[in-house]
Scaffold this active site. Structure first.
Site, short mmCIF file in Angstrom:
data_model
loop_
_atom_site.label_atom_id
_atom_site.label_comp_id
_atom_site.label_asym_id
_atom_site.label_seq_id
_atom_site.Cartn_x
_atom_site.Cartn_y
_atom_site.Cartn_z
N TYR B 86 30.54 74.73 28.89
CA TYR B 86 29.37 73.94 29.22
C TYR B 86 30.34 72.95 30.71
O TYR B 86 29.52 72.48 31.49
CB TYR B 86 29.94 72.78 28.03
CG TYR B 86 28.48 71.65 28.07
CD1 TYR B 86 27.40 72.54 27.73
CD2 TYR B 86 28.49 70.35 28.89
CE1 TYR B 86 26.19 72.11 27.63
CE2 TYR B 86 27.71 69.59 28.56
CZ TYR B 86 26.39 69.99 28.14
OH TYR B 86 25.44 69.67 28.26
N SER B 169 34.27 78.55 23.67
CA SER B 169 33.37 76.87 23.43
C SER B 169 31.78 77.56 24.07
O SER B 169 31.56 78.61 23.26
CB SER B 169 33.55 76.45 24.54
OG SER B 169 33.48 74.80 24.11
N GLN B 170 31.00 77.19 25.32
CA GLN B 170 29.32 77.91 25.47
C GLN B 170 30.22 79.36 25.81
O GLN B 170 28.88 79.85 25.36
CB GLN B 170 28.65 77.15 26.29
CG GLN B 170 28.09 77.08 27.11
CD GLN B 170 27.64 76.79 28.30
OE1 GLN B 170 26.45 75.77 28.18
NE2 GLN B 170 27.92 76.73 29.52
N ASP B 256 39.56 70.97 15.49
CA ASP B 256 38.14 71.17 16.93
C ASP B 256 37.50 70.01 17.02
O ASP B 256 36.71 70.29 15.93
CB ASP B 256 37.89 72.43 17.28
CG ASP B 256 37.30 72.87 18.63
OD1 ASP B 256 36.54 71.78 19.43
OD2 ASP B 256 37.12 74.44 19.20
N HIS B 285 40.43 72.27 20.62
CA HIS B 285 39.11 72.96 21.07
C HIS B 285 40.26 74.28 22.18
O HIS B 285 39.13 74.78 22.72
CB HIS B 285 39.19 72.17 21.86
CG HIS B 285 37.53 73.03 22.57
ND1 HIS B 285 36.23 73.42 21.66
CD2 HIS B 285 36.49 72.59 23.65
CE1 HIS B 285 35.41 74.36 21.65
NE2 HIS B 285 35.57 73.43 23.70
#
Lengths: 281, 308
Positions: B86, B169-170, B256, B285
């Site tokens: 992100y 993640s993203q 996370d 994360h």
């Protein structure tokens, strides 16, 4: 120009440039715990940089935390946990998003922008941005001057070294420390930018000379606050750790939940506030 | 006490979900891809050639990427699209080409090199027009990644039967959506700490960004909650997951705070393909980084066979 005169010149430039800060409340980020502001303030250049400032509600003064910018186009907004405990300021240096009117940093590219000459190196201005942010935070009436912390990478070390008043220094990473050697470890950015620069013909001596002004090991001796250095390879980091007057090392586990909690708890203890985990159990 | 593995994470599937995305893909197809690669000698090495890439995507926007190929080795190469997180900018994926892949690091709209027209900022992308699925900021962003795979399909130095996706993640979340939208093309997906799964549940489990952006949005627009829920259902990885056919490797940190582990488990349950989940206690994360990358590399190599 030697190290001391290089940095003295930065201080002299900043001293004659009024910061002229402007704070605007951000309603979406203001809660019962804290009021959130956007900050715009002038650094060397002159250049307007941006900050996220949060001040706890209630009677101060409060412990404070300056979060210096990471290498990248975006810095995270201060976490609500920090906003509930500290006057917290996170800075967007020149070229990062929200501080990119007139200059948008390139990634990759920022680490080596103007690196052929220390006088034109972009990080000279970025360091000035951090120093300006420190001056602003240290001057806030809501801040308890006995409990002001700083967290970040080499920029945190540099800032703490040049602006007395930080009682705690949390160093979570380093970018410039032994960078001329570290670049050889992989082809990963941002250090790969240094390899790109050398392939393009810049001399290793020029590169080393400029980087040396920013290496945390040269700034560490002037850091007065208690320091925590997160360390992955103790042998690699030994000379940096030894350069601080009062530093302790935290051996990173790579269990980042554990590491995050330790780093939070250390700073909380220095600041006299409760430790808080970002992971809500 | 949380029980991530057994937590309920529900997302309603819009009736017109497939039509919605078919329309988006049709819009992309109405524009010539027009890929332009420019060799970047100053960024290339003795092992890897680096190209600046531009191509046309949804709405006619030009999108940037970095494309790298090995200098030596048997072409056509297996290919990998690396999808950014992100807040991160895509870096030049030399390390993947050193392992034998043609690698494309895509900069979907809004990232620095693709933000001339669309620039919601960071923070901002997650809630940009979030009440309207048709104009939600992520609509083009998702399709830009799909379109990057089409760039690879157009390349003579890429083996069309060996294309994979990698991101965290993203990047993990969009790996799932992209594999679902290109089920006949994608051969494997490695998705870490997947974001954009259980989008309305996640902000109730964390105060960390970027999901905190939704909490902030609803703090000043509380009446929009139903419209937000309706809108993000079109973008939720849990709705894409059943359509993924490629073998998928998921890795999740059990502490996370950014992408709650409940949503990672929910994604794993929703996937109907061959799938593997590794969970990492005491990890947030990073979800097992750096050690997990060796497993990711092995997983991708098993399915994409670089060097063959």
């Amino acid at each position: 120009m030697n190290f001391d005169s290089y940095w003295a010149a930065v201080d002299d430039e900043l001293a004659v440039i009024p910061g002229r800060p402007v704070l605007d409340i951000v309603p979406a980020r203001t809660t019962e715990e804290a009021t959130f502001y956007s900050l715009r303030i002038t650094s060397t250049g002159p250049y307007r940089v941006y900050g996220n400032l949060s001040i706890p509600k209630g009677d101060g003064p409060f412990p404070a935390l300056l979060i210096t910018p990471r290498y990248g186009s975006v810095n995270n907004i201060p976490h609500p946990n920090d906003r509930s405990r500290y006057v917290v300021l996170s800075l967007m240096h020149r070229g990062q998003r929200l501080a990119d009117e007139g200059f948008a940093a390139a990634y990759p590219g920022l680490l080596t922008m103007g690196i052929d000459d220390p006088a034109t190196y972009i990080y000279r201005g970025i360091a000035a941005d951090c120093l300006r942010a420190a001056e602003f935070l240290l001057g806030l009436a809501e801040v308890d001057p006995a409990r002001v912390a700083i967290s970040g990478d080499d920029l945190a070390v540099l800032t703490a070294a040049r602006r007395p008043g930080f009682s705690a220094v949390r160093v979570t990473d380093v970018l410039f420390y032994r960078a001329i050697e570290a670049r050889l470890k992989s082809s990963l950015y941002p250090l790969e930018e240094l390899n790109d620069c050398l392939r393009a013909g810049l001399s290793a001596d020029a590169l080393s000379t400029t980087l040396s002004y920013f290496d945390a090991v040269r700034h560490a001796p002037a850091v007065a606050g208690r320091t925590l250095l997160a360390v992955d390879d103790p042998d690699w980091s030994a000379s940096l750790l030894a350069a601080f007057p009062t530093a302790e090392a935290y051996q990173v586990t790579h269990l980042d939940g554990t590491d995050n909690d330790f780093l939070d708890a250390w700073l909380a203890e220095q600041s006299g506030v409760p430790a808080l985990s970002k992971f809500i159990a | 006490m949380r029980d991530p593995e057994n937590a309920t994470v529900e997302v309603e599937l819009p009736d017109d979900f497939d039509d919605f995305w078919a329309a988006g893909l049709a819009d992309c197809a109405s524009y010539p891809l027009d890929p332009v690669l420019t060799e970047m000698p100053a960024l290339s090495t003795d092992k890897v050639i680096v190209y600046d890439l531009r191509y046309t995507s949804y709405g006619g926007l030009r999108i940037a990427g970095w494309y790298t190929v090995p200098r030596e080795g048997p072409a056509p190469y297996p290919a990998l699209v690396t999808i950014p997180g992100y807040i991160s900018e895509p870096t030049i994926p030399k390390e993947w080409s050193e392992l034998g892949y043609a690698a494309l690091a895509v900069a979907p709209r809004g990232k620095l090199r693709s933000n001339d027209v669309f620039n919601p900022g960071y923070p901002g992308l997650l809630t940009h027009n979030i009440v309207d699925p048709n104009t939600y900021g992520y609509r083009g962003f998702y399709l830009d990644v799909v379109r990057s795979v089409e760039v690879l399909l157009d390349r003579p130095d890429v083996d069309n039967l060996r294309i994979g996706l990698q991101g965290s993640s993203q990047g993990g979340g969009l790996g799932i959506s992209t594999a679902a939208l290109l089920p006949d093309v994608i051969r494997c997906v490695a998705a870490g700490a997947p974001y954009l799964c259980g989008i309305m549940t996640a902000p109730t489990l964390t105060r960390s960004y970027p999901y905190e952006e939704i909490n902030e949005y609803l703090r000043i627009h509380p009446k929009d909650v139903d419209r937000v829920r309706e809108s993000v259902a079109y973008y939720d990885g849990l709705n894409f997951a059943p359509k993924v056919q490629a073998p998928t490797f998921l890795y999740v940190g059990l502490e996370d705070d950014v992408c709650p582990p409940e949503t990672g488990f929910a994604l794993h349950r929703a996937l109907a393909c061959e799938k593997t989940l590794r969970t990492y206690p005491h990890c947030a994360h990073h979800a097992g980084l750096p050690d997990v990358m060796r497993i990711v590399e092995d997983f991708l190599a098993e399915h994409l066979t670089p060097g063959r």
